[in-house]
Motif scaffolding. Structure first.
Motif, PDB file in Angstrom:
ATOM      1  N   ASP A  56       0.829  -1.193   0.000  1.00 57.78           N
ATOM      2  CA  ASP A  56       0.000   0.000   0.000  1.00 57.78           C
ATOM      3  C   ASP A  56       0.865   1.244   0.000  1.00 57.78           C
ATOM      4  N   ARG A  57       1.945   1.184   0.796  1.00 56.44           N
ATOM      5  CA  ARG A  57       2.800   2.356   0.938  1.00 56.44           C
ATOM      6  C   ARG A  57       3.685   2.588  -0.274  1.00 56.44           C
ATOM      7  N   ALA A  58       3.772   1.561  -1.140  1.00 51.42           N
ATOM      8  CA  ALA A  58       4.693   1.678  -2.265  1.00 51.42           C
ATOM      9  C   ALA A  58       4.238   2.753  -3.235  1.00 51.42           C
ATOM     10  N   SER A  59       2.958   3.099  -3.171  1.00 55.36           N
ATOM     11  CA  SER A  59       2.505   4.170  -4.050  1.00 55.36           C
ATOM     12  C   SER A  59       1.674   5.131  -3.223  1.00 55.36           C
ATOM     13  N   ASP A  60       1.631   6.372  -3.656  1.00 58.55           N
ATOM     14  CA  ASP A  60       0.828   7.332  -2.901  1.00 58.55           C
ATOM     15  C   ASP A  60      -0.605   7.272  -3.404  1.00 58.55           C
ATOM     16  N   GLU A  61      -1.440   8.153  -2.827  1.00 56.33           N
ATOM     17  CA  GLU A  61      -2.853   8.026  -3.153  1.00 56.33           C
ATOM     18  C   GLU A  61      -3.145   8.392  -4.592  1.00 56.33           C
ATOM     19  N   TRP A  62      -2.173   9.002  -5.261  1.00 58.23           N
ATOM     20  CA  TRP A  62      -2.392   9.349  -6.659  1.00 58.23           C
ATOM     21  C   TRP A  62      -1.761   8.316  -7.583  1.00 58.23           C
ATOM     22  N   GLY A  63      -1.256   7.275  -6.995  1.00 59.55           N
ATOM     23  CA  GLY A  63      -0.760   6.182  -7.812  1.00 59.55           C
ATOM     24  C   GLY A  63       0.688   6.321  -8.223  1.00 59.55           C
ATOM     25  N   ARG A  64       1.393   7.315  -7.667  1.00 64.63           N
ATOM     26  CA  ARG A  64       2.805   7.420  -8.005  1.00 64.63           C
ATOM     27  C   ARG A  64       3.603   6.453  -7.154  1.00 64.63           C
ATOM     28  N   MET A  65       4.558   5.793  -7.787  1.00 63.33           N
ATOM     29  CA  MET A  65       5.367   4.823  -7.065  1.00 63.33           C
ATOM     30  C   MET A  65       6.417   5.555  -6.244  1.00 63.33           C
ATOM     31  N   GLN A  66       6.692   4.989  -5.066  1.00 59.55           N
ATOM     32  CA  GLN A  66       7.809   5.516  -4.287  1.00 59.55           C
ATOM     33  C   GLN A  66       9.106   5.081  -4.962  1.00 59.55           C
ATOM     34  N   HIS A  67      10.134   5.869  -4.741  1.00 64.54           N
ATOM     35  CA  HIS A  67      11.393   5.530  -5.419  1.00 64.54           C
ATOM     36  C   HIS A  67      11.983   4.241  -4.886  1.00 64.54           C
ATOM     37  N   ARG A  68      11.902   4.086  -3.560  1.00 63.68           N
ATOM     38  CA  ARG A  68      12.457   2.870  -2.963  1.00 63.68           C
ATOM     39  C   ARG A  68      11.392   2.214  -2.112  1.00 63.68           C
ATOM     40  N   PRO A  69      10.513   1.455  -2.758  1.00 59.24           N
ATOM     41  CA  PRO A  69       9.496   0.778  -1.947  1.00 59.24           C
ATOM     42  C   PRO A  69      10.170  -0.217  -1.003  1.00 59.24           C
ATOM     43  N   ASN A  70       9.772  -0.176   0.243  1.00 57.00           N
ATOM     44  CA  ASN A  70      10.389  -1.043   1.240  1.00 57.00           C
ATOM     45  C   ASN A  70       9.469  -2.224   1.508  1.00 57.00           C
ATOM     46  N   ILE A  71       9.745  -3.350   0.875  1.00 58.21           N
ATOM     47  CA  ILE A  71       8.948  -4.550   1.104  1.00 58.21           C
ATOM     48  C   ILE A  71       9.736  -5.434   2.069  1.00 58.21           C
ATOM     49  N   ARG A  72       9.134  -5.695   3.229  1.00 60.03           N
ATOM     50  CA  ARG A  72       9.850  -6.515   4.220  1.00 60.03           C
ATOM     51  C   ARG A  72       9.454  -7.978   4.069  1.00 60.03           C
ATOM     52  N   GLY A  73      10.233  -8.824   4.688  1.00 54.61           N
ATOM     53  CA  GLY A  73       9.901 -10.251   4.696  1.00 54.61           C
ATOM     54  C   GLY A  73      10.189 -10.936   3.378  1.00 54.61           C
ATOM     55  N   THR A  74      11.145 -10.389   2.583  1.00 61.53           N
ATOM     56  CA  THR A  74      11.424 -11.015   1.302  1.00 61.53           C
ATOM     57  C   THR A  74      12.428 -12.149   1.439  1.00 61.53           C
ATOM     58  N   ARG A  75      12.939 -12.339   2.656  1.00 64.45           N
ATOM     59  CA  ARG A  75      13.933 -13.393   2.810  1.00 64.45           C
ATOM     60  C   ARG A  75      13.333 -14.684   3.315  1.00 64.45           C
ATOM     61  N   ALA A  76      12.042 -14.679   3.597  1.00 62.89           N
ATOM     62  CA  ALA A  76      11.382 -15.905   4.045  1.00 62.89           C
ATOM     63  C   ALA A  76      11.313 -16.880   2.886  1.00 62.89           C
ATOM     64  N   ALA A  77      11.443 -18.167   3.205  1.00 65.13           N
ATOM     65  CA  ALA A  77      11.500 -19.162   2.134  1.00 65.13           C
ATOM     66  C   ALA A  77      10.119 -19.628   1.711  1.00 65.13           C
ATOM     67  N   ASP A  78       9.090 -19.300   2.499  1.00 61.94           N
ATOM     68  CA  ASP A  78       7.779 -19.877   2.203  1.00 61.94           C
ATOM     69  C   ASP A  78       7.035 -19.064   1.134  1.00 61.94           C
ATOM     70  N   GLU A  79       5.741 -19.415   0.983  1.00 61.41           N
ATOM     71  CA  GLU A  79       4.974 -18.815  -0.107  1.00 61.41           C
ATOM     72  C   GLU A  79       4.789 -17.311   0.081  1.00 61.41           C
ATOM     73  N   ILE A  80       4.646 -16.921   1.357  1.00 58.82           N
ATOM     74  CA  ILE A  80       4.480 -15.482   1.586  1.00 58.82           C
ATOM     75  C   ILE A  80       5.776 -14.763   1.221  1.00 58.82           C
ATOM     76  N   GLY A  81       6.906 -15.435   1.496  1.00 59.41           N
ATOM     77  CA  GLY A  81       8.178 -14.869   1.075  1.00 59.41           C
ATOM     78  C   GLY A  81       8.227 -14.743  -0.439  1.00 59.41           C
ATOM     79  N   ASP A  82       7.749 -15.805  -1.137  1.00 60.22           N
ATOM     80  CA  ASP A  82       7.690 -15.742  -2.607  1.00 60.22           C
ATOM     81  C   ASP A  82       6.859 -14.554  -3.057  1.00 60.22           C
ATOM     82  N   LEU A  83       5.683 -14.443  -2.379  1.00 57.70           N
ATOM     83  CA  LEU A  83       4.769 -13.365  -2.736  1.00 57.70           C
ATOM     84  C   LEU A  83       5.447 -12.011  -2.518  1.00 57.70           C
ATOM     85  N   SER A  84       6.153 -11.893  -1.383  1.00 62.45           N
ATOM     86  CA  SER A  84       6.835 -10.628  -1.096  1.00 62.45           C
ATOM     87  C   SER A  84       7.861 -10.327  -2.176  1.00 62.45           C
ATOM     88  N   ARG A  85       8.622 -11.377  -2.553  1.00 65.17           N
ATOM     89  CA  ARG A  85       9.639 -11.158  -3.581  1.00 65.17           C
ATOM     90  C   ARG A  85       8.993 -10.776  -4.906  1.00 65.17           C
TER      91      ARG A  85
END
Lengths: 233, 715
Positions: B447-476
């Protein structure tokens, strides 16, 4: 003897227009379309001034490279960049290379002629200094030498581009009075100038003053109108 | 803007918990298997009982003498009716009343007849004592007179028996009214007490009413010899003056022969055999062909009480009482003491079984106990002598042991299930909370990766990308997707600048050519209009490039603390000089300081006030107000003029949206729908936003620009 001016511009129409305008002023003009031919011709006979476009054909930094090569041969050669690359970073790189001025397109021919005349005059002054015909105008700690197009702040020389010099000159003409954006735009004698352009120039000028004197605060905004040279308190 | 609005429904955790309810099957399965086990154990117990019965039957095999009428040295004695001896539930209180016989009195036998006295007799046995209930019909009883020594001068009862030495024994019960009877051993004429003192082995109590008298008496069984012969006679004295015995009725025909009725009851020998087989929680009966009880041992009553001793019961904690109650409901176990003693019914209930055994078929049956709270398994086996059947062995045992075993297992299962269920539920809850948290975090990050006008943040911070499971896959995946979107957005944002670079060359060509044309004396009108056209193109391209790179420009701008009130007053002062409308400015008394770029605030005011001036109805004034809340200042710019329709309000601040009609715009100003978009960006850059409402009077609009106040103290 007429001044020898070299123009390097890949667009034939613009090249022709520049050449025509300059020849009309009595300059001898040689025009080149690419870096190779220009380099070859100029290494045998150095011109008095060079007008360079940055992007030449497929070489996007050809102008910069040519500038570097020419200044290596003759460091006192006046180089004027005239380019469609209007980003701040390009401007800074061009001036750092040792270019005397950097003009974004579109440019007015009258302005170009004026600018070239100024540069040649500056070069002449530098080659054989003559006593100034007009004394430098002083306002507080600021002194402006209109002939040399030089500005001193507290006896220190301020490195300004010609446009910046003209803006300062326009501001200081009536110190303490607001100068409207429109007047400042005219002072640049560029063809298409917006308020943003003026604001950007003013910001750069302030930065240069502040680099010399961190307490500098003589340029004041007149919001909705323009700028004002504030008298030092 | 939220990605996906909330739909009402169970959340992930609730769903997992619901799914976890399937685990409740475990205790149910355990209970079912316990039921099967109970069945199995009950059958096993029945089989074991049958086996025991067979064993006992085998022991008694061919022992005809144990069942025969014992010691029939005289053929006549076999003619004598036996006196049935009924097992009694407990001691009989000797008080002349029949209540404590528990309905057994219906079984009493009548003896005698006119002209002799009529009486009924009932005999019972408990704890090696013989109890008797004698009811004599005699409307005028003659009591013993203390003055007479002779005992036969009043109504009395004679008891004949064979003692342990097989000698004839004579006891006489006499009484002087309601109360204890007096017992004497007497001479053979039943006149004089031979030792002269009462015999206390036999005790009795008489109760006299209008119909006659009732005597309850008791004597130790040990008094009787092995032959267990006992007779009873009632002597009736009618004449209170004569005091002679008028009639004698007895249980046996001839009082002058010393053969009496045999007390039909346990044989000592059989009982001795059974003693060895006594089982704690079982009751063993040996019955003869007439289904008279020959011997019995053990008892059902004690076992349940033994199992739950009262001390424990009192000390039981509440939860255990609760579980007992629940388990009792489930498996039918009760901690109530077993009451299965009813002499009338004890055997009747097993009648079918006993009769089947009599025909030679051993078998088992399960029946409820008399109190209906327990289950009792009865097993019967015939006792044979060659081809004939001489008796039956009956073993009764309650299922209490099995039930208590089952209850223990159930408690065990319940406890284990409860523990494992709570452990599983806790683990599930924690796991689901963790999953939910991760998914929610991913959603928030996305949600935070873009503002309310749909502009992308320059460095979206997605956490939990190092998990090996499906949610980790989804995060990646989301991270990659956002990176791609970001690249694409950057590509898009560079388009206007590239366009400006590209367009500047032809623009320059045209401009310089026009200058030549002008110098050569071309038609001034056309040259100038061509120049204006070029100027517009140049401005449009510049504006586009500016809008696209405004974000960068805003970020690279120098931020300083500035007084918005001072800026506003200077701005309005200059605006009043060139604006054809009246401008009313209201400022607060104190300076209001914000942190930001003055040039861009000026730009913001340019956009908003140009807009207000353009749309204001001629002759009306434009109201500019500044006030502030705790954290923000609000610049309100109100003009009277056309309102904005609802549909437009939503898209007003978007890129390339223009309120102006083409004919409304003048030729020198550029209105390509960038102004309000840039104004909004500037407000957002300054920690606020830009909003617009139509005036309630529907005759104008009011723009409100919100800017964050500086956090640096200005004092």
């Amino acid at each position: 003897m007429s001044y020898q001016i070299a123009i390097v511009e890949d667009d034939p129409d613009q090249r022709h227009n520049y050449a025509m305008a300059l020849e009309k002023q009595g300059y001898t003009v040689s025009a080149y379309a690419d870096r190779g031919s220009a380099r070859e011709a100029m290494s045998s006979a150095m011109p008095d001034l060079v007008v360079l476009d940055i992007i030449l054909g497929h070489e996007i930094d050809a102008g910069f490279q040519l500038c570097r090569e020419l200044l290596a041969i003759d460091p006192s050669l006046p180089v004027l960049f005239l380019t469609e690359r209007v980003d701040e970073i390009d401007k800074i790189s061009g001036l750092r290379l040792g270019a005397w001025d950097y003009q974004p397109k579109p440019v007015s021919l009258a302005f170009l002629v004026e600018r070239i005349a100024s540069l040649l005059r500056l070069r002449a002054l530098r080659d054989e200094p003559i006593p100034a015909t007009r004394p430098a105008q002083a306002t507080g700690h600021l002194s402006i030498d209109a002939d040399a197009m030089q500005v001193h702040w507290r006896q220190q020389l301020l490195e300004l581009t010609i446009t910046e010099f003209r803006l300062i000159a326009a501001l200081v003409r009536r110190p303490g009075y607001p100068v409207a954006y429109e007047a400042l735009m005219q002072a640049t004698i560029q063809q298409y100038v917006t308020r943003n352009t003026i604001n950007t120039h003013m910001r750069n000028i302030r930065r240069k003053f502040c680099a010399l004197d961190s307490a500098f605060a003589c340029i004041g905004n007149e919001y909705g109108h323009g700028y004002r040279w504030l008298k030092e308190s | 803007m939220k990605i996906g609005s909330r739909i009402i429904g169970p959340r992930l955790g609730s769903k997992l918990l619901l799914a976890g309810c399937v685990l409740l099957l475990i205790p149910w399965l355990g209970f079912q298997s316990l039921r099967a086990m109970q069945q199995f154990l009950t059958e096993g117990q029945a089989a074991a009982q049958l086996l025991t019965a067979s064993g006992i039957a085998a022991l008694l095999h061919g022992r005809r003498e144990l069942f025969a009428e014992q010691f029939d040295d005289h053929a006549a004695s076999t003619q004598l009716a036996t006196l049935p001896l009924y097992p009694l539930p407990g001691r009989i209180l000797l008080d002349g009343f029949a209540e404590d016989w528990q309905g057994l009195e219906q079984r009493s036998k009548d003896y005698g007849g006119a002209p002799g006295p009529q009486f009924s007799l009932l005999l019972g046995e408990n704890k090696q004592r013989l109890y008797g209930l004698l009811q004599v019909r005699d409307t005028s009883p003659i009591y013993r007179h203390p003055a007479y020594l002779r005992l036969d001068h009043s109504d009395h009862v004679r008891i004949y028996f064979k003692d342990t030495n097989n000698q004839q024994g004579r006891l006489l019960m006499t009484f002087e009214g309601s109360g204890k009877v007096t017992v004497y051993a007497v001479d053979s004429d039943w006149r004089i007490a031979t030792p002269g003192s009462p015999d206390y082995r036999l005790q009795g109590y008489v109760d006299i009413d209008a119909n006659g008298y009732s005597i309850e008496f008791s004597l130790p069984l040990a008094m009787l010899g092995e032959q267990r012969q006992l007779g009873l006679a009632v002597a009736d004295v009618d004449d209170p003056h004569q005091r002679t015995v008028a009639h004698i009725s007895s249980t046996f025909p001839d009082i002058h022969r010393d053969h009496y009725n045999r007390v039909s009851m346990r044989s000592v020998a059989t009982e001795a055999i059974l003693q060895g087989l006594q089982q704690q929680d079982a009751q063993i009966w040996v019955l003869d062909r007439a289904l008279n009880v020959r011997a019995s041992t053990g008892g059902l009553g004690a076992q349940v009480e033994d199992y739950l001793n009262t001390e424990q019961q009192r000390a039981k904690p509440l939860w255990q009482s609760l579980s007992d109650a629940v388990l009792g409901q489930l498996i039918g176990l009760t901690s109530q003491p077993l009451e299965d003693f009813d002499p009338l019914q004890t055997l009747r209930r097993d009648d079918a079984l006993l009769h089947a055994a009599m025909t030679g078929l051993g078998g088992t049956q399960q029946r409820p106990s008399l109190d209906g709270r327990h289950q009792i398994i009865a097993a019967a086996q015939p006792i044979r002598d060659g081809a004939s059947i001489i008796g039956v062995v009956l073993i009764e045992q309650s299922t209490g042991t099995i039930l208590s075993l089952q209850r223990h297992s159930l408690q065990h299962i319940a406890l284990l299930s409860l523990l494992s269920l709570s452990a599983i539920v806790i683990v599930l809850l924690l796991f689901s909370a963790r999953l939910t948290w991760r998914i929610t975090r991913l959603g928030r990050d996305t949600d935070r990766a873009s503002d309310e006008w749909g502009r992308m943040q320059h460095r979206p911070n997605i956490r939990g990308t190092r998990a090996a499971d499906e949610i980790g896959d989804l995060s990646r995946n989301i991270e990659q997707l956002l990176a791609r979107l970001n690249r694409y957005q950057q590509f898009l944002s560079t388009i206007p600048r590239t366009l400006r670079h590209e367009i500047n060359n032809p623009l320059n060509t045209a401009a310089t050519s026009l200058e030549h044309l002008q110098a050569q004396g071309g038609d001034r009108v056309y040259v100038e209009s061509a120049q204006r056209g070029l100027q517009r193109i140049s401005a449009i391209v510049d504006n586009l490039a500016e809008a696209a790179s405004l974000e960068d420009a805003l970020h690279s701008d120098e931020i300083s603390v500035l007084s918005i009130s001072a800026l506003l007053s200077v701005y309005i002062k200059h605006l009043r000089e060139r604006c054809r409308h009246d401008i009313a400015l209201s400022l607060p008394e104190n300076d209001i300081w914000i942190e930001g770029s003055d040039i861009h605030i000026e730009q913001l005011l340019d956009k908003l006030l140009d807009n207000a001036c353009d749309f204001a109805t001629p002759g009306t004034s434009i109201a500019v107000g500044l006030n502030c809340t705790k954290t923000h200042c609000l610049i309100r710019i109100k003009n009277y003029g056309p309102t904005i329709n609802e549909a437009e309000l939503a898209v007003l601040f978007q890129l390339f949206h223009s309120r102006r009609d083409p004919e409304h715009s003048n030729s020198t100003e550029q209105h390509i729908g960038l102004g309000l978009y840039i104004a909004r960006l500037i407000c957002e850059r300054h920690g606020g936003d830009l909003s617009v409402v139509n005036l309630p009077s529907a005759d104008g609009v009011e723009f409100t620009a919100t800017l964050a106040l500086t956090t640096i103290d200005q004092e």
